[in-house]
Design a protein around this motif. Structure first.
Motif, PDB file in Angstrom:
ATOM      1  N   ARG A  37       0.860  -1.179   0.000  1.00 40.41           N
ATOM      2  CA  ARG A  37       0.000   0.000   0.000  1.00 40.41           C
ATOM      3  C   ARG A  37       0.900   1.233   0.000  1.00 40.41           C
ATOM      4  NH1 ARG A  37      -5.295   0.544   1.224  1.00 40.41           N
ATOM      5  NH2 ARG A  37      -5.362  -1.604   1.955  1.00 40.41           N
ATOM      6  N   CYS A  38       0.652   2.115  -0.961  1.00 45.63           N
ATOM      7  CA  CYS A  38       1.394   3.378  -1.044  1.00 45.63           C
ATOM      8  C   CYS A  38       0.405   4.519  -0.843  1.00 45.63           C
ATOM      9  CB  CYS A  38       2.055   3.531  -2.409  1.00 45.63           C
ATOM     10  SG  CYS A  38       3.305   2.304  -2.746  1.00 45.63           S
ATOM     11  N   ILE A  39       0.620   5.284   0.206  1.00 47.61           N
ATOM     12  CA  ILE A  39      -0.226   6.441   0.460  1.00 47.61           C
ATOM     13  C   ILE A  39       0.570   7.675   0.055  1.00 47.61           C
ATOM     14  CG2 ILE A  39      -1.456   7.781   2.191  1.00 47.61           C
ATOM     15  CD1 ILE A  39      -1.834   5.124   3.716  1.00 47.61           C
ATOM     16  N   LEU A  40       0.038   8.402  -0.916  1.00 41.25           N
ATOM     17  CA  LEU A  40       0.735   9.581  -1.426  1.00 41.25           C
ATOM     18  C   LEU A  40       0.513  10.753  -0.485  1.00 41.25           C
ATOM     19  CD1 LEU A  40      -0.400   9.272  -5.125  1.00 41.25           C
ATOM     20  CD2 LEU A  40       1.680   8.419  -4.113  1.00 41.25           C
ATOM     21  N   PRO A  41       1.582  11.402  -0.061  1.00 39.55           N
ATOM     22  CA  PRO A  41       1.414  12.570   0.803  1.00 39.55           C
ATOM     23  C   PRO A  41       0.827  13.745   0.014  1.00 39.55           C
ATOM     24  CG  PRO A  41       3.723  12.273   0.232  1.00 39.55           C
ATOM     25  CD  PRO A  41       2.976  11.106  -0.337  1.00 39.55           C
ATOM     26  N   GLU A  42       0.208  14.670   0.731  1.00 41.94           N
ATOM     27  CA  GLU A  42      -0.300  15.883   0.091  1.00 41.94           C
ATOM     28  C   GLU A  42       0.862  16.596  -0.573  1.00 41.94           C
ATOM     29  OE1 GLU A  42      -3.063  17.732  -0.452  1.00 41.94           O
ATOM     30  OE2 GLU A  42      -4.292  16.087   0.260  1.00 41.94           O
ATOM     31  N   LEU A  43       0.607  17.168  -1.727  1.00 43.64           N
ATOM     32  CA  LEU A  43       1.657  17.919  -2.419  1.00 43.64           C
ATOM     33  C   LEU A  43       1.784  19.305  -1.808  1.00 43.64           C
ATOM     34  CD1 LEU A  43       1.007  17.086  -6.170  1.00 43.64           C
ATOM     35  CD2 LEU A  43       2.836  16.268  -4.733  1.00 43.64           C
ATOM     36  N   THR A  44       2.999  19.659  -1.446  1.00 37.86           N
ATOM     37  CA  THR A  44       3.240  21.005  -0.951  1.00 37.86           C
ATOM     38  C   THR A  44       3.405  21.939  -2.153  1.00 37.86           C
ATOM     39  OG1 THR A  44       5.639  20.689  -0.945  1.00 37.86           O
ATOM     40  CG2 THR A  44       4.459  20.088   1.072  1.00 37.86           C
ATOM     41  N   ALA A  45       3.301  23.231  -1.894  1.00 38.67           N
ATOM     42  CA  ALA A  45       3.452  24.206  -2.986  1.00 38.67           C
ATOM     43  C   ALA A  45       4.829  24.077  -3.628  1.00 38.67           C
ATOM     44  CB  ALA A  45       3.243  25.617  -2.453  1.00 38.67           C
ATOM     45  N   GLU A  46       5.845  23.835  -2.809  1.00 32.19           N
ATOM     46  CA  GLU A  46       7.213  23.698  -3.317  1.00 32.19           C
ATOM     47  C   GLU A  46       7.335  22.463  -4.218  1.00 32.19           C
ATOM     48  OE1 GLU A  46      11.253  22.465  -1.145  1.00 32.19           O
ATOM     49  OE2 GLU A  46      10.376  24.315  -0.371  1.00 32.19           O
ATOM     50  N   ARG A  47       6.734  21.356  -3.782  1.00 31.99           N
ATOM     51  CA  ARG A  47       6.792  20.122  -4.558  1.00 31.99           C
ATOM     52  C   ARG A  47       6.025  20.278  -5.872  1.00 31.99           C
ATOM     53  NH1 ARG A  47      10.100  16.094  -5.287  1.00 31.99           N
ATOM     54  NH2 ARG A  47       9.170  14.050  -5.258  1.00 31.99           N
ATOM     55  N   ARG A  48       4.905  21.000  -5.829  1.00 36.31           N
ATOM     56  CA  ARG A  48       4.128  21.248  -7.050  1.00 36.31           C
ATOM     57  C   ARG A  48       4.974  22.019  -8.070  1.00 36.31           C
ATOM     58  NH1 ARG A  48      -1.436  20.329  -6.346  1.00 36.31           N
ATOM     59  NH2 ARG A  48      -2.012  20.134  -4.174  1.00 36.31           N
ATOM     60  N   LYS A  49       5.706  23.022  -7.573  1.00 32.51           N
ATOM     61  CA  LYS A  49       6.556  23.813  -8.468  1.00 32.51           C
ATOM     62  C   LYS A  49       7.634  22.930  -9.100  1.00 32.51           C
ATOM     63  CE  LYS A  49       5.888  28.219  -6.154  1.00 32.51           C
ATOM     64  NZ  LYS A  49       6.465  29.198  -5.242  1.00 32.51           N
ATOM     65  N   GLU A  50       8.200  22.016  -8.296  1.00 32.61           N
ATOM     66  CA  GLU A  50       9.200  21.082  -8.829  1.00 32.61           C
ATOM     67  C   GLU A  50       8.609  20.233  -9.945  1.00 32.61           C
ATOM     68  OE1 GLU A  50      11.382  18.421  -6.203  1.00 32.61           O
ATOM     69  OE2 GLU A  50      11.382  20.013  -4.694  1.00 32.61           O
ATOM     70  N   TYR A  51       7.388  19.736  -9.712  1.00 33.78           N
ATOM     71  CA  TYR A  51       6.730  18.898 -10.713  1.00 33.78           C
ATOM     72  C   TYR A  51       6.404  19.696 -11.971  1.00 33.78           C
ATOM     73  CZ  TYR A  51       6.238  14.937  -7.528  1.00 33.78           C
ATOM     74  OH  TYR A  51       6.488  13.881  -6.698  1.00 33.78           O
ATOM     75  N   VAL A  52       6.014  20.965 -11.808  1.00 33.33           N
ATOM     76  CA  VAL A  52       5.743  21.811 -12.978  1.00 33.33           C
ATOM     77  C   VAL A  52       7.031  21.990 -13.786  1.00 33.33           C
ATOM     78  CG1 VAL A  52       5.172  24.158 -13.713  1.00 33.33           C
ATOM     79  CG2 VAL A  52       3.726  22.998 -12.042  1.00 33.33           C
ATOM     80  N   LYS A  53       8.148  22.222 -13.088  1.00 32.88           N
ATOM     81  CA  LYS A  53       9.437  22.366 -13.781  1.00 32.88           C
ATOM     82  C   LYS A  53       9.806  21.073 -14.507  1.00 32.88           C
ATOM     83  CE  LYS A  53      11.541  25.896 -10.871  1.00 32.88           C
ATOM     84  NZ  LYS A  53      12.546  26.161  -9.838  1.00 32.88           N
ATOM     85  N   MET A  54       9.544  19.937 -13.850  1.00 28.32           N
ATOM     86  CA  MET A  54       9.840  18.645 -14.473  1.00 28.32           C
ATOM     87  C   MET A  54       8.981  18.474 -15.727  1.00 28.32           C
ATOM     88  SD  MET A  54       9.479  14.795 -12.850  1.00 28.32           S
ATOM     89  CE  MET A  54      10.204  15.273 -11.307  1.00 28.32           C
ATOM     90  N   ALA A  55       7.720  18.843 -15.644  1.00 30.07           N
ATOM     91  CA  ALA A  55       6.824  18.743 -16.803  1.00 30.07           C
ATOM     92  C   ALA A  55       7.310  19.650 -17.928  1.00 30.07           C
ATOM     93  CB  ALA A  55       5.392  19.100 -16.403  1.00 30.07           C
ATOM     94  N   GLN A  56       7.741  20.858 -17.583  1.00 26.09           N
ATOM     95  CA  GLN A  56       8.241  21.786 -18.595  1.00 26.09           C
ATOM     96  C   GLN A  56       9.494  21.221 -19.273  1.00 26.09           C
ATOM     97  OE1 GLN A  56       8.639  25.299 -16.183  1.00 26.09           O
ATOM     98  NE2 GLN A  56       6.591  26.052 -16.727  1.00 26.09           N
TER      99      GLN A  56
END
Length: 180
Positions: A94-113
Motif C-alpha cells: 500500500r502506497c499512500i501519497l502525501p499531500e503535495l506542498t506548494a514547493e513540490r508542485r513547483k518542482e513537478y511543474v518544472k519537471m513537466a516543462q
C-alpha cells in the motif's frame, strides 16, 4: 513526409507517457510505469510484476503476481523519486501519497516543462532530418524546386501542429499540478 509525421506522433506519445508519470494529487498506475524492479537478476518493469488498484484518491494498492518479488517491488518504490513510503501487509503493498506542498508542485511543474521541451526538441530534430532529405532530393533533381518549397511549407505546418500539441499537453499538466 509520412515518416516525419509518424516520428513526430511518436514524440507526442512519449510526452504523454512522461506527463502521466509525473505525479499529481491523485494516485494512478502510470506513476509506476518507469520503475524497474530487480526480478531474478533482471531489471523488469513493475507493470509486468503486479496489478494496481486505487481504492482512494491518494492510495495505490499494488498486488504482486509473485509474492517472492514483493520485497524487490517495495525496495524499487522506496528508492524511486515518487516520495512515497510503501507498507507491506504480506499480500500487497500500500502506497499512500502525501499531500503535495506548494514547493513540490513547483518542482513537478518544472519537471513537466523540461519533459515538454525534450519532446519539442525531438520534434524539431525530426523536422531538421526531413528538411535535409528534401534539400537532398531537390539537389539530386528527384523533385523540382517548387515541389521542394511546397513540401517544406507542409513540413513547417506539421511541425507547428505537433509543437502546439505538446504545449497544450503541458498546459493541461500544469493546470492539473496547480489544483489543490
Amino acid at each position: 513526409m509520412f515518416e516525419a509525421e509518424e516520428k513526430m506522433g511518436k514524440a507526442i506519445e512519449v510526452a504523454k507517457e512522461d506527463f502521466a508519470s509525473i505525479r499529481t494529487g491523485r494516485a494512478n498506475a502510470a506513476m509506476f510505469d518507469k520503475l524497474l524492479v530487480e526480478y531474478y537478476g533482471a531489471p523488469t518493469p513493475m507493470q509486468q510484476l503486479a496489478s494496481f488498484q486505487s481504492p482512494e484518491a491518494r492510495t495505490m494498492l499494488i498486488t504482486p503476481f509473485d509474492k517472492g518479488a514483493m520485497a524487490n517491488i517495495e525496495k524499487a518504490i522506496r528508492e524511486s523519486d515518487l516520495g512515497v513510503n510503501p507498507s507491506n501487509d504480506g499480500h500487497s503493498i500500500r502506497c499512500i501519497l502525501p499531500e503535495l506542498t506548494a514547493e513540490r508542485r513547483k518542482e513537478y511543474v518544472k519537471m513537466a516543462q523540461r519533459k515538454g521541451e525534450e519532446a519539442k526538441v525531438a520534434i524539431r530534430n525530426v523536422r531538421r532530418h526531413a528538411k535535409d532529405q528534401i534539400d537532398r532530393a531537390v539537389k539530386d533533381g528527384e523533385i523540382g524546386e517548387d515541389q521542394g518549397v511546397r513540401t517544406e511549407k507542409e513540413l513547417e505546418a506539421m511541425t507547428k501542429k505537433h509543437v502546439d500539441l505538446v504545449d497544450e499537453l503541458l498546459k493541461g499538466k500544469e493546470t492539473e499540478l496547480s489544483e489543490v
